[in-house]
Design a protein around this motif. Structure first.
Motif, short mmCIF file in Angstrom:
data_model
loop_
_atom_site.label_atom_id
_atom_site.label_comp_id
_atom_site.label_asym_id
_atom_site.label_seq_id
_atom_site.Cartn_x
_atom_site.Cartn_y
_atom_site.Cartn_z
N GLY A 539 0.81 -1.21 0.00
CA GLY A 539 0.00 0.00 0.00
C GLY A 539 0.85 1.25 0.00
O GLY A 539 2.09 1.20 -0.03
N PRO A 540 0.21 2.44 0.05
CA PRO A 540 0.95 3.71 -0.01
C PRO A 540 1.61 4.03 1.33
O PRO A 540 1.07 3.75 2.38
CB PRO A 540 -0.14 4.73 -0.35
N VAL A 541 2.81 4.63 1.25
CA VAL A 541 3.53 5.06 2.45
C VAL A 541 4.24 6.36 2.13
O VAL A 541 4.38 6.76 0.98
CB VAL A 541 4.56 4.01 2.92
N ILE A 542 4.73 7.02 3.18
CA ILE A 542 5.67 8.12 3.03
C ILE A 542 7.04 7.54 3.33
O ILE A 542 7.28 7.00 4.41
CB ILE A 542 5.35 9.27 4.01
N VAL A 543 7.97 7.65 2.36
CA VAL A 543 9.29 7.08 2.51
C VAL A 543 10.33 8.18 2.33
O VAL A 543 10.17 9.08 1.50
CB VAL A 543 9.54 5.95 1.50
N GLY A 544 11.39 8.14 3.14
CA GLY A 544 12.45 9.12 3.04
C GLY A 544 13.08 9.37 4.38
O GLY A 544 12.86 8.65 5.36
N GLY A 558 3.01 5.35 7.72
CA GLY A 558 1.70 5.31 7.09
C GLY A 558 0.89 4.13 7.57
O GLY A 558 1.38 3.23 8.29
N ASP A 559 -0.37 4.08 7.19
CA ASP A 559 -1.27 3.02 7.63
C ASP A 559 -0.84 1.65 7.11
O ASP A 559 -1.12 0.63 7.73
CB ASP A 559 -2.69 3.34 7.15
N THR A 560 -0.13 1.63 5.96
CA THR A 560 0.35 0.35 5.41
C THR A 560 1.26 -0.36 6.41
O THR A 560 1.23 -1.59 6.53
CB THR A 560 1.09 0.59 4.08
N VAL A 561 2.06 0.43 7.12
CA VAL A 561 2.96 -0.15 8.12
C VAL A 561 2.13 -0.80 9.24
O VAL A 561 2.41 -1.93 9.68
CB VAL A 561 3.89 0.93 8.69
N ASN A 562 1.09 -0.10 9.67
CA ASN A 562 0.25 -0.64 10.75
C ASN A 562 -0.45 -1.93 10.33
O ASN A 562 -0.54 -2.90 11.10
CB ASN A 562 -0.78 0.40 11.18
N VAL A 563 -0.97 -1.96 9.10
CA VAL A 563 -1.67 -3.14 8.61
C VAL A 563 -0.72 -4.33 8.57
O VAL A 563 -1.07 -5.45 8.96
CB VAL A 563 -2.28 -2.88 7.22
#
Length: 633
Positions: A539-544, A558-563
């Motif tokens: 899913g989408p994340v903020i990376v950097g 982001g929520d992808t990490v939590n999922v």
């Protein structure tokens, strides 16, 4: 182009042409040696070569220019004579049927052209009349005569097709062989009423060749094309006819072996183009001579083609023995060979010295490249050197290596290597993208650790994390952090990995296999056996780079990490007794193909989320490479 697409840059080192230091040192030393030791020799050889060749080229050009100037001067008198008669006729100064006035005009023209032998006017009915020089040089009248010679008739007929100044075919009679030039006689632009013709005996051209041969110490000649002799110094001799020598004799039958071999000459185009103006410079070899072009059987010939005096160009030139310049050439070659030997020795010494001095620099470059790739394990300390600058460089490098190895213990090397390899400006700046996130956790590790001391617990965790990191790195993933006995990794950043979902699942499958093998070894050795839960979500994340100015982590949020983390925790519900459970979301499963066995596990509500999601368990995974899977994704 997408405005959000990072700009890729090319490092200057990739753009510029790089020269090895050994080459630079070798060239530098060779240049210094040549300048200091061989400078005087090189200048001497160069001066001798230039002086010899320039002198030869100058004499060649001077001789051929003199021949052409003399020839054109002779012919120009005849051209001026017929042009003058034509102008007088056009101005009605005489009539063709007025023999007295016409003879006076022809006699005047012949007097003004001392090189011409005769002047005449021929009418379309092939009747010719005019004046000529006798053996004493007096001008005598030629009565009107209907021309009967087939050769002369052909030459006169030829003029009907040209209404301009024309040098015709050679004409012979009992007095000799003649070149002739004609000019049509007409008034008011009408058809020609006749032709003014001037004849030049070819013997006069042979006298020019004889005079130039004596002046320059050569043997001058004039050829009709490259086949027949027009003029030669021997044709100017009074007894030439009695010796069987005549103009327009083929070269092979003329009796001159050098001219007979003229057609097989070897042309030096470079010499003629650089040092002689439009002059051909060639070697003529007689018999089975030696290879040296200045031996007694070799001759040097220079020639030039000129046009305007007949149907084909004339060749004017001269030849002389090559041995006339052999002494100077031998001295030049001897100096050149000595200079060449010195240059070879200097270059060889410079190459050996350059290689010797460049070895430490090459060693530094090789080790620095490994550091640039963050391959610190293969970097070895540089040896000390007797050269001060190299020794200081080695000391600084070794100190830097110690610091980097200590620093690298606390950061993911694979992440740093990827950031370096991508070569993109702003690659570490926070951005939104789609990645696949993996979370792992050891089931009941707290209970297991209570039965071990701290050192053993740390040793087992390090062994476990090594298995995980090896699988993630092998499939292009990035290890983000370790959370107690768990690990967080992601696929698809910083490098843009195609099929990152498939790569993440394949890495999880490898972890499952490696852990199974390690557990079998652990049972045999009496160590603790680990059961692992793995959760994967795409899913989408903020990376950097995220963090404070003095403490930054390249990570994702982001929520992808939590999922992904919740899916890992869901593993103890789906398969609490499994050695390794791989739970993936529907988003990840949708990016897999038939090579991956995805077993539906129903819909589950994750902690902290309102809606239930579909969850799948990964079964068998076909044994294919990530490159094949990425290409298929």
């Amino acid at each position: 182009m997408d405005s959000n697409e990072p700009v890729r840059f090319v490092r200057p080192a990739d753009r510029r042409r790089r020269i090895p230091v050994a080459v630079i040192i070798a060239v530098s030393f060779a240049t210094l040696v040549l300048l200091s030791v061989g400078g005087v020799l090189a200048l001497t050889v160069g001066a001798n070569v230039r002086n010899t060749l320039d002198l030869l080229g100058g004499q060649t050009t001077l001789l051929v220019d003199a021949m052409e100037d003399s020839l054109r001067s002779e012919m120009a008198q005849a051209e001026s004579a017929v042009t003058g008669v034509s102008q007088l006729y056009a101005q009605s100064e005489f009539q063709i049927d007025d023999s007295e006035a016409m003879s006076a005009a022809l006699a005047g023209a012949l007097s003004a052209a001392p090189q011409a032998t005769a002047m005449m006017i021929c009418t379309p009915d092939m009747t010719c009349r005019g004046v000529a020089r006798d053996t004493d040089g007096r001008i005598v009248l030629m009565p009107p005569t209907a021309e009967k010679s087939a050769q002369v008739l052909a030459a006169l007929e030829e003029r009907r097709h040209y209404n301009r100044l024309l040098w015709g075919s050679f004409v012979a009679n009992e007095h000799g062989l003649f070149a002739n030039v004609s000019m049509p006689l007409s008034r008011g632009g009408g058809a020609p009423q006749g032709w003014a013709i001037a004849a030049v005996e070819l013997k006069r051209l042979s006298e020019i060749a004889r005079d130039l041969s004596k002046r320059f110490g050569t043997h001058a000649f004039i050829l009709d094309g490259e086949d027949r002799v027009i003029a030669d110094e021997r044709l100017a001799e009074p007894d030439a006819r009695s010796k069987g020598l005549a103009p327009l004799t083929p070269l092979a039958a003329f009796g001159d072996p050098v001219l007979a071999a003229y057609s097989s000459r070897k042309v030096d185009n470079e010499f003629g183009g650089r040092r002689a103006r439009n002059v051909e410079f060639a070697e003529i070899k007689l018999g089975d001579g030696e290879d040296d072009w200045w031996d007694e059987n070799s001759y040097v010939a220079m020639s030039r083609k000129i046009t305007g005096f007949g149907e084909q160009p004339w060749t004017i030139g001269a030849y002389f023995r090559g041995s006339q310049i052999s002494g100077e050439i031998e001295r030049v070659i001897g100096s050149a060979m000595l200079g060449l030997a010195a240059m070879v020795v200097a270059v060889l010494v410079a190459i050996l010295l350059g290689k010797r001095l460049s070895r430490p620099v090459q060693a530094i470059a090789g080790q620095a490249k490994r550091i640039a790739d963050f391959d610190l394990d293969d970097v070895t300390p540089l040896p000390r050197s007797r050269i001060k600058e190299l020794d200081e460089h080695a000391s600084a490098f070794n100190a830097m290596l110690v610091g980097l190895r200590a620093f690298s213990t606390y950061i993911p090397r694979s992440l740093v290597a990827k950031l370096v390899r991508t070569g993109e400006i702003g690659i570490a700046e926070p951005r939104e993208t789609i990645v696949t996130v993996m979370f792992t956790d050891i089931a009941d590790f707290t209970s297991l650790s209570e039965q071990m001391d701290a050192a053993e617990s740390a040793r087992l965790l390090n062994r476990h994390f090594a298995i995980l990191c090896r699988a993630v790195d092998a499939h292009g993933g990035t290890v983000d952090k370790f959370l107690g006995d768990g690990m967080m990794a992601f696929f698809g950043a910083p490098d843009r990995l195609k099929g990152h979902a498939a790569a993440a699942v394949r890495a999880a499958a490898q972890i499952r296999e490696d852990l199974a093998a390690d557990n079998r070894t652990a049972e045999a050795e009496g160590r603790a056996v680990f059961r692992v839960r793995i959760g994967i979500h795409t899913g989408p994340v903020i990376v950097g780079n995220i963090g404070a100015s003095d403490r930054v982590n390249y990570t994702i949020i982001g929520d992808t990490v939590n999922v992904s983390q919740r899916l890992q925790g869901l593993g103890k519900v789906i398969a609490p007794d499994a050695a390794t459970i791989i739970a993936v979301s529907a988003e990840t499963a949708a990016r897999l193909d038939g090579r991956f066995e995805t077993i539906p596990s129903g819909r589950h509500r994750l902690r902290g989320r309102g809606e239930a999601i579909d969850v799948y368990v990964i079964g068998e995974v076909a044994d294919i490479s990530d490159q094949q899977q990425a290409g298929a994704a």
